[in-house]
Design a protein around this motif. Structure first.
Motif, PDB file in Angstrom:
ATOM      1  N   VAL A  23       0.850  -1.196   0.000  1.00  0.00           N
ATOM      2  CA  VAL A  23       0.000   0.000   0.000  1.00  0.00           C
ATOM      3  C   VAL A  23       0.885   1.246   0.000  1.00  0.00           C
ATOM      4  O   VAL A  23       0.706   2.174  -0.787  1.00  0.00           O
ATOM      5  N   ARG A  24       1.887   1.242   0.870  1.00  0.00           N
ATOM      6  CA  ARG A  24       2.795   2.397   0.977  1.00  0.00           C
ATOM      7  C   ARG A  24       3.514   2.675  -0.331  1.00  0.00           C
ATOM      8  O   ARG A  24       3.625   3.827  -0.756  1.00  0.00           O
ATOM      9  N   ALA A  25       3.998   1.602  -0.936  1.00  0.00           N
ATOM     10  CA  ALA A  25       4.732   1.778  -2.194  1.00  0.00           C
ATOM     11  C   ALA A  25       3.816   2.428  -3.237  1.00  0.00           C
ATOM     12  O   ALA A  25       4.223   3.371  -3.938  1.00  0.00           O
ATOM     13  N   GLY A  26       2.571   1.949  -3.298  1.00  0.00           N
ATOM     14  CA  GLY A  26       1.615   2.517  -4.244  1.00  0.00           C
ATOM     15  C   GLY A  26       1.337   3.979  -3.933  1.00  0.00           C
ATOM     16  O   GLY A  26       1.319   4.836  -4.833  1.00  0.00           O
ATOM     17  N   GLN A  27       1.170   4.284  -2.664  1.00  0.00           N
ATOM     18  CA  GLN A  27       0.886   5.669  -2.262  1.00  0.00           C
ATOM     19  C   GLN A  27       2.058   6.588  -2.594  1.00  0.00           C
ATOM     20  O   GLN A  27       1.877   7.719  -3.032  1.00  0.00           O
ATOM     21  N   GLU A  28       3.242   6.057  -2.411  1.00  0.00           N
ATOM     22  CA  GLU A  28       4.432   6.850  -2.707  1.00  0.00           C
ATOM     23  C   GLU A  28       4.460   7.191  -4.203  1.00  0.00           C
ATOM     24  O   GLU A  28       4.722   8.332  -4.580  1.00  0.00           O
ATOM     25  N   LYS A  29       4.158   6.158  -4.995  1.00  0.00           N
ATOM     26  CA  LYS A  29       4.175   6.348  -6.444  1.00  0.00           C
ATOM     27  C   LYS A  29       3.165   7.411  -6.875  1.00  0.00           C
ATOM     28  O   LYS A  29       3.427   8.257  -7.714  1.00  0.00           O
ATOM     29  N   GLU A  30       1.985   7.331  -6.260  1.00  0.00           N
ATOM     30  CA  GLU A  30       0.904   8.260  -6.630  1.00  0.00           C
ATOM     31  C   GLU A  30       1.014   9.588  -5.888  1.00  0.00           C
ATOM     32  O   GLU A  30       0.140  10.446  -5.991  1.00  0.00           O
TER      33      GLU A  30
ATOM     34  N   GLY B 258      -0.338   5.720   4.523  1.00  0.00           N
ATOM     35  CA  GLY B 258      -1.018   5.224   5.716  1.00  0.00           C
ATOM     36  C   GLY B 258      -2.280   4.457   5.372  1.00  0.00           C
ATOM     37  O   GLY B 258      -2.642   4.308   4.198  1.00  0.00           O
ATOM     38  N   ILE B 259      -2.929   4.003   6.411  1.00  0.00           N
ATOM     39  CA  ILE B 259      -4.144   3.203   6.232  1.00  0.00           C
ATOM     40  C   ILE B 259      -5.360   4.091   6.501  1.00  0.00           C
ATOM     41  O   ILE B 259      -5.566   4.538   7.629  1.00  0.00           O
ATOM     42  N   TYR B 260      -6.108   4.352   5.447  1.00  0.00           N
ATOM     43  CA  TYR B 260      -7.298   5.216   5.567  1.00  0.00           C
ATOM     44  C   TYR B 260      -8.158   4.989   4.324  1.00  0.00           C
ATOM     45  O   TYR B 260      -7.699   4.393   3.329  1.00  0.00           O
ATOM     46  N   GLY B 261      -9.374   5.459   4.359  1.00  0.00           N
ATOM     47  CA  GLY B 261     -10.258   5.385   3.190  1.00  0.00           C
ATOM     48  C   GLY B 261     -10.245   4.015   2.543  1.00  0.00           C
ATOM     49  O   GLY B 261     -10.350   2.991   3.215  1.00  0.00           O
ATOM     50  N   LYS B 262      -9.982   4.011   1.252  1.00  0.00           N
ATOM     51  CA  LYS B 262     -10.037   2.734   0.521  1.00  0.00           C
ATOM     52  C   LYS B 262      -8.915   1.771   0.921  1.00  0.00           C
ATOM     53  O   LYS B 262      -8.977   0.582   0.636  1.00  0.00           O
ATOM     54  N   TYR B 263      -7.875   2.296   1.574  1.00  0.00           N
ATOM     55  CA  TYR B 263      -6.786   1.410   1.988  1.00  0.00           C
ATOM     56  C   TYR B 263      -7.103   0.682   3.301  1.00  0.00           C
ATOM     57  O   TYR B 263      -6.388  -0.231   3.685  1.00  0.00           O
ATOM     58  N   ALA B 264      -8.136   1.143   3.975  1.00  0.00           N
ATOM     59  CA  ALA B 264      -8.484   0.537   5.264  1.00  0.00           C
ATOM     60  C   ALA B 264      -9.344  -0.702   4.988  1.00  0.00           C
ATOM     61  O   ALA B 264     -10.563  -0.691   5.124  1.00  0.00           O
ATOM     62  N   LYS B 265      -8.634  -1.738   4.611  1.00  0.00           N
ATOM     63  CA  LYS B 265      -9.267  -2.946   4.080  1.00  0.00           C
ATOM     64  C   LYS B 265     -10.238  -3.608   5.053  1.00  0.00           C
ATOM     65  O   LYS B 265     -11.225  -4.215   4.649  1.00  0.00           O
ATOM     66  N   TYR B 266      -9.968  -3.505   6.334  1.00  0.00           N
ATOM     67  CA  TYR B 266     -10.784  -4.260   7.308  1.00  0.00           C
ATOM     68  C   TYR B 266     -11.718  -3.361   8.123  1.00  0.00           C
ATOM     69  O   TYR B 266     -12.264  -3.792   9.123  1.00  0.00           O
TER      70      TYR B 266
END
Ligand code: GLU
Length: 554
Positions: A155-162, A167-175
């Protein structure tokens, strides 16, 4: 408060053993019985055993903020086991004590503590944190998250790229919306999980608050589903801080400004938990001029020996002097106050958080030394003696042996030019004492050396031989100098420096040179406190012996 059945079952699934509720703890930690306006502060180190000068400064600020009416307590934040060392707590406690900072309550060693609001060591408070997290889960404000480390890294790697907020929030908060059944199956499967806050923050939300040091601060609201409980069930710093400062009734959180960026998380936690937030005072780090670059940098544990508070103990800076210095960097109006109130206790000064430097005070060892010299000059001979004994017992056994061998003699030495209107400022730290008193002890005295080079050796010899003949140990202080003057005139020196200056060719030198010769013979130095008193302290036979030896050595 909406408590859906599923939230209740989730809470029970995660915390079957926790039977206490926040209400129970609220009762166990009632409001403190303190005078109106009294402040409650804390120093909350990790038990690393190492006390950085910046931490001492933070503890000092906390203690001064609490003042006499309030409570200053010590809490041990040992949630990060990696940072811990054996006997780290006692190391911190003693480190504070060396500078007169004794908390009103809290941890006293690895096993002992005092006060009604404990335990003051976070690792002993796990059940309390879990009770509050359980309650948040019941209210649908927290949830178990089973993301693996790999998933989080991806997730972090993707966020860095974009270039997105990491961090974990919104759509990244899988659970975020995991069902009880799913959670149960995973737990039964042995999957590890943390418990996260279901952050109510909005992406464009802002918060603002008034920092006691920095003033009004505005920041984006927290939107991260931060971890409250780690995989092993222990809390994160953020969560433990909120629970502890609430239950311990901290009114002012004074801490390093590296925590400033966490304020949105903390204020959100206080709100979600239904707690009144404390006031925050974020202290800028102590800076140092960098010799290499000429710029400023933080006082560094790696580069600067004076970053460790043990340095001040080892060098023998009296705790009162270090406190003077700390207050000087804490409030810039302190120096003026001190000049106007030379003999007042430092406790009479009204310390104010709002008068602290927002950017970070500059550390200055030369200034500390100077302050310490002034401080030591105002101590009594007995105080100096006691401190020197304590310090040397730990750091210099030879010095300790000398000063304790004959207490009265040592105290006489420390009395020289002390207690008068303008006391001498010779000693800046106890490690300088040995050199300062060296000529009073044969073991340390290394002979008459350092003769002024403007006088012939033969003349020096004559001065000393004649002085031996006329030396009167029973003479008064007032008679001493006139006698040296007489001798000067007798041997072809001018009676006063002025006479010499007017007609230098007629003299070998002046009375100051003669006194200087005697001084070097007796002490080995050109500069000392009052020579008459030194000679009286040394005693007649020692003075004569020194002068005789000096003559022999010429
Ligand atoms: N335990 C934190 C630290 O080591 C303390 C921060 C605070 O005082 O809240 O810096």
């Amino acid at each position: 408060m909406v408590r859906r059945m599923s939230n209740l079952s989730m809470a029970q699934l995660l915390f079957p053993e926790i039977d206490k509720t926040p209400e129970d703890y609220e009762k166990m930690y009632p409001a403190r019985n303190l005078p109106e306006g009294a402040k409650v502060t804390r120093f909350a180190p990790s038990p690393t055993g190492f006390l950085h000068f910046g931490s001492l400064f933070a503890a000092f600020i906390s203690a001064k903020t609490a003042g006499n009416d309030g409570v200053f307590y010590l809490r041990i934040e040992d949630t990060d086991k990696k940072r811990e060392v054996e006997n780290g707590v006692i190391g911190m406690v003693n480190g504070l004590k060396d500078f007169g900072l004794v908390p009103d309550e809290g941890a006293m060693s690895e096993t002992e503590e005092s006060g009604e609001y404990g335990p003051y060591t976070q690792s002993r408070r796990t059940a309390i944190y879990q009770a509050y997290v359980k309650s948040l889960v019941e209210q649908g404000l927290a949830y178990p998250c089973f993301m693996t480390e790999q998933e989080i890294a991806d997730v972090r790697a993707g966020q860095e790229k974009e270039k997105e907020l990491p961090g974990i929030y919104g759509k990244y908060a899988k659970y975020r919306d995991i069902s009880v059944e799913d959670a149960k199956a995973r737990i039964e499967n042995g999957d590890e999980y943390v418990v996260r806050l279901k952050s109510p923050g909005k992406p464009d939300g802002r918060i603002s608050y008034k920092d006691e040091v920095k003033g009004k601060i505005e920041m984006p609201e927290n939107i991260l589903d931060i971890v409250l409980l780690k995989k092993d069930g222990t809390p994160t710093y953020h969560f433990a801080h909120a629970i502890d400062d609430h239950l311990m009734h901290t009114t002012h959180v004074t801490r390093g400004d590296e925590w400033l960026s966490s304020v949105p998380i903390h204020l959100q936690l206080f709100r979600v938990l239904g707690f009144k937030a404390p006031k925050y005072a974020h202290i800028a780090p102590i800076m140092k001029e960098d010799a290499e670059t000429g710029g400023k940098r933080k006082l560094s544990k790696r580069k600067d020996p004076e970053a460790a508070v043990s340095y001040y103990s080892e060098m023998g800076y009296p705790k009162g002097a270090v406190n003077e210095y700390l207050m000087t960097i804490a409030n810039s109006n302190y120096e003026d106050w001190r000049r106007a109130n030379k003999t007042e206790s430092i406790d009479k000064f009204e310390f104010k958080l709002s008068k602290m430097s927002k950017a970070g005070a500059l550390f200055d060892l030369v200034k500390l030394h100077d302050i310490s010299k002034t401080y030591i000059s105002t101590m009594t001979a007995d105080e100096v003696y006691n401190d020197v004994c304590d310090w040397s017992a730990q750091y210099d056994s030879e010095l300790n042996e000398l000063v304790t061998r004959d207490t009265e003699y040592a105290k006489k030495i420390f009395s020289i030019e002390r207690g008068n209107k303008k006391p001498r400022k010779d000693i800046g730290k106890w490690s300088e004492v040995k050199d300062y008193i060296a000529y009073f002890y044969d073991e340390l005295f290394d002979g008459a050396r350092g003769w002024a080079d403007n006088i012939d050796k033969a003349d020096i010899k004559t001065v000393l031989e004649r002085y031996l003949e006329i030396y009167d140990h029973n003479g008064t202080a007032d008679a001493w100098f006139p006698q040296v003057q007489e001798l000067a005139v007798e041997l072809g020196f001018a009676k006063t420096p002025k006479e010499y200056k007017n007609d230098p060719d007629s003299y070998k030198g002046h009375v100051g040179d003669v006194a200087g010769i005697i001084r070097v013979a007796v002490t080995g130095r050109l500069n000392t406190p009052d020579l008459y008193t030194i000679m009286q302290t040394l005693g007649e036979s020692k003075v004569k012996e020194r002068i005789t030896d000096a003559v022999k050595g010429l």
